[in-house]
Design a protein around this motif. Structure first.
Motif, PDB file in Angstrom:
ATOM      1  N   TRP A  79       0.823  -1.265   0.133  1.00 13.47           N
ATOM      2  CA  TRP A  79       0.073   0.005   0.001  1.00 13.47           C
ATOM      3  C   TRP A  79       0.935   1.387  -0.018  1.00 13.47           C
ATOM      4  O   TRP A  79       0.535   2.304  -0.836  1.00 13.47           O
ATOM      5  CB  TRP A  79      -1.044   0.056   1.234  1.00 13.47           C
ATOM      6  N   LYS A  80       2.109   1.245   0.765  1.00 14.32           N
ATOM      7  CA  LYS A  80       2.830   2.355   1.019  1.00 14.32           C
ATOM      8  C   LYS A  80       3.389   2.587  -0.431  1.00 14.32           C
ATOM      9  O   LYS A  80       3.642   3.965  -0.938  1.00 14.32           O
ATOM     10  CB  LYS A  80       3.765   2.471   1.947  1.00 14.32           C
ATOM     11  N   ASP A  81       3.828   1.554  -1.118  1.00 15.16           N
ATOM     12  CA  ASP A  81       4.519   2.027  -2.697  1.00 15.16           C
ATOM     13  C   ASP A  81       3.416   2.524  -3.386  1.00 15.16           C
ATOM     14  O   ASP A  81       3.736   3.839  -4.189  1.00 15.16           O
ATOM     15  CB  ASP A  81       4.818   0.494  -3.134  1.00 15.16           C
TER      16      ASP A  81
ATOM     17  N   ARG B 199       5.085  -5.483  12.918  1.00 17.95           N
ATOM     18  CA  ARG B 199       5.632  -4.830  11.839  1.00 17.95           C
ATOM     19  C   ARG B 199       4.400  -4.374  10.885  1.00 17.95           C
ATOM     20  O   ARG B 199       3.973  -3.070  10.228  1.00 17.95           O
ATOM     21  CB  ARG B 199       6.375  -5.615  10.899  1.00 17.95           C
ATOM     22  N   LEU B 200       3.156  -5.358  10.774  1.00 23.75           N
ATOM     23  CA  LEU B 200       2.041  -5.101  10.113  1.00 23.75           C
ATOM     24  C   LEU B 200       1.161  -4.006  10.947  1.00 23.75           C
ATOM     25  O   LEU B 200       0.635  -3.122  10.210  1.00 23.75           O
ATOM     26  CB  LEU B 200       1.262  -6.252   9.709  1.00 23.75           C
ATOM     27  N   GLU B 201       1.169  -4.218  12.170  1.00 22.97           N
ATOM     28  CA  GLU B 201       0.387  -2.886  12.641  1.00 22.97           C
ATOM     29  C   GLU B 201       0.975  -1.721  12.641  1.00 22.97           C
ATOM     30  O   GLU B 201       0.293  -0.612  12.702  1.00 22.97           O
ATOM     31  CB  GLU B 201       0.538  -3.635  14.402  1.00 22.97           C
ATOM     32  N   GLN B 202       2.344  -1.653  12.786  1.00 23.32           N
ATOM     33  CA  GLN B 202       2.976  -0.272  12.466  1.00 23.32           C
ATOM     34  C   GLN B 202       2.630   0.166  10.957  1.00 23.32           C
ATOM     35  O   GLN B 202       2.545   1.615  10.956  1.00 23.32           O
ATOM     36  CB  GLN B 202       4.550  -0.561  12.631  1.00 23.32           C
ATOM     37  N   SER B 203       2.739  -0.621  10.046  1.00 23.62           N
ATOM     38  CA  SER B 203       2.437  -0.296   8.632  1.00 23.62           C
ATOM     39  C   SER B 203       1.034   0.264   8.524  1.00 23.62           C
ATOM     40  O   SER B 203       0.768   1.457   7.987  1.00 23.62           O
ATOM     41  CB  SER B 203       2.618  -1.321   7.764  1.00 23.62           C
ATOM     42  N   LEU B 204       0.020  -0.512   9.303  1.00 19.95           N
ATOM     43  CA  LEU B 204      -1.110  -0.119   8.998  1.00 19.95           C
ATOM     44  C   LEU B 204      -1.755   1.238   9.859  1.00 19.95           C
ATOM     45  O   LEU B 204      -2.571   2.165   9.494  1.00 19.95           O
ATOM     46  CB  LEU B 204      -2.119  -1.192   9.592  1.00 19.95           C
TER      47      LEU B 204
END
Length: 347
Positions: free
Chosen positions: A175-177, A225-230
């Motif tokens: 998503w960030k890309d 890591r997923l929690e931080q990304s979201l």
């Protein structure tokens, strides 16, 4: 940020996500289940065209495509359905300047825009490319320039680009890309098509491992890591830049998929094509966490069911279309409700 459940969120269903004998049968089932919009899959347009015209329709025959689109629009009106989006527009962006492939991509874009005009749909889904040429990866500058040019073509018709991260993309799998590309394109009619499968499938899951998860780190760290990304998604992406959220889960393959390309498709592409059930129907991804992050932005747009349910072995699954889409509506309502308070399930 909204504190109350987003009950005004409309529900859509992708026509490629139901096994039914014809497009009219698909639309009837989708409408009967209570969905108010569809993602129209281009292959369904071609199939319906062959039915009504009595011959196969070439995907570059603009006159016939536009004629068929008018018929599809009338069918949708009869069923009370809006054509929310036309999809999937693939391998469009990033081709070398002056290449035949780039010229073909823009010719195709103009045809699809003509079709969209007749369908009275305003959104074109563009999937982040996996350019099928060995050792050719698109430059970021070319990707941004191509999306700007496409968005300007669409803007002439008051249309928009919904850019989606495909988790096997060569240049934008997360998503960030895609968000950073959309941000740098700097066009008001370019936004995101986010997807629970694509996001969890690019940052947390891996269909080639025994666990079904990425195994670079212990599971606790992967969840963190997923929690931080979201959390970053919820914090950084403006709700008006999210055009829709596509919803599906994924089966963990009964046997891990081969890690190399098979028939030109990366493992995550094969996984996406055949192993995507409805929420709460056998999948294992932390999809509520993805939806929760999207809702935290203040997003109140479409939740759209896009599933490819070939069963846990990916070989195909028989079901009654009407019953399946009714189940999809029940599960979508449950998914929205649970996503308001969901957190990552620690598998």
């Amino acid at each position: 940020m909204p504190s109350q459940p987003n009950r005004q969120i409309p529900f859509s269903y992708a026509t490629c996500s139901i096994n039914a004998p014809s497009l009219p049968a698909k639309l009837a089932a989708i409408s009967k289940a209570g969905f108010t919009g569809i993602e129209l899959a281009f292959p369904d347009l071609l199939d319906y065209g062959a039915h009504i015209l009595g011959h196969a329709v070439a995907d570059d025959n603009e006159d016939e495509l536009v004629q068929i689109a008018g018929e599809v629009r009338e069918l949708c009106r009869d069923h009370g359905l809006e054509v929310m989006m036309l999809q999937p527009f693939a391998n469009f962006e990033g081709w070398p300047r002056g290449s035949r492939e780039r010229e073909d991509a823009f010719r195709r874009a103009r045809r699809w825009i003509a079709v969209m005009g007749k369908l009275e749909t305003k959104i074109l889904q563009v999937g982040s490319t996996d350019i099928p040429v060995e050792n050719l990866s698109p430059s970021r500058e070319n990707v941004i320039a191509d999306l700007r040019e496409l968005s300007d073509l669409l803007a002439e018709r008051n249309m928009r680009v919904a850019y989606e991260n495909w988790c096997w993309s060569t240049h934008a799998p997360t998503w960030k890309d895609v968000w950073e590309i959309v941000r740098d394109v700097k066009r008001p009619n370019v936004g995101l098509c986010l997807d629970t499968f694509q996001t969890a499938g690019s940052e947390w899951a891996d269909p080639t491992t025994e666990s079904g998860r990425m195994e670079d780190y212990p599971v606790g760290l992967m969840n963190q890591r997923l929690e931080q990304s979201l959390a970053e998604l919820a914090r950084e992406v403006p709700p008006e830049k999210i055009y829709l959220l596509q919803v599906s889960d994924a089966y963990k393959p009964t046997t891990p998929l081969e890690a190399e390309r098979v028939d030109g498709m990366w493992p995550r592409a094969r996984w996406s094509h055949d192993y995507r059930p409805l929420p709460y129907d056998g999948g294992y991804l932390p999809i509520e966490a993805v939806a929760r992050a999207v809702l935290k932005t203040g997003f109140q747009g479409w939740f759209s069911m896009e599933v490819f349910d070939g069963g846990p072995d990916g070989r195909g699954k028989q079901y009654d279309p009407e019953e399946y889409v009714e189940k999809a509506m029940r599960n979508m309502k449950e998914f929205l409700e649970k996503s308001e308070g969901a957190c990552i399930d620690h598998h």
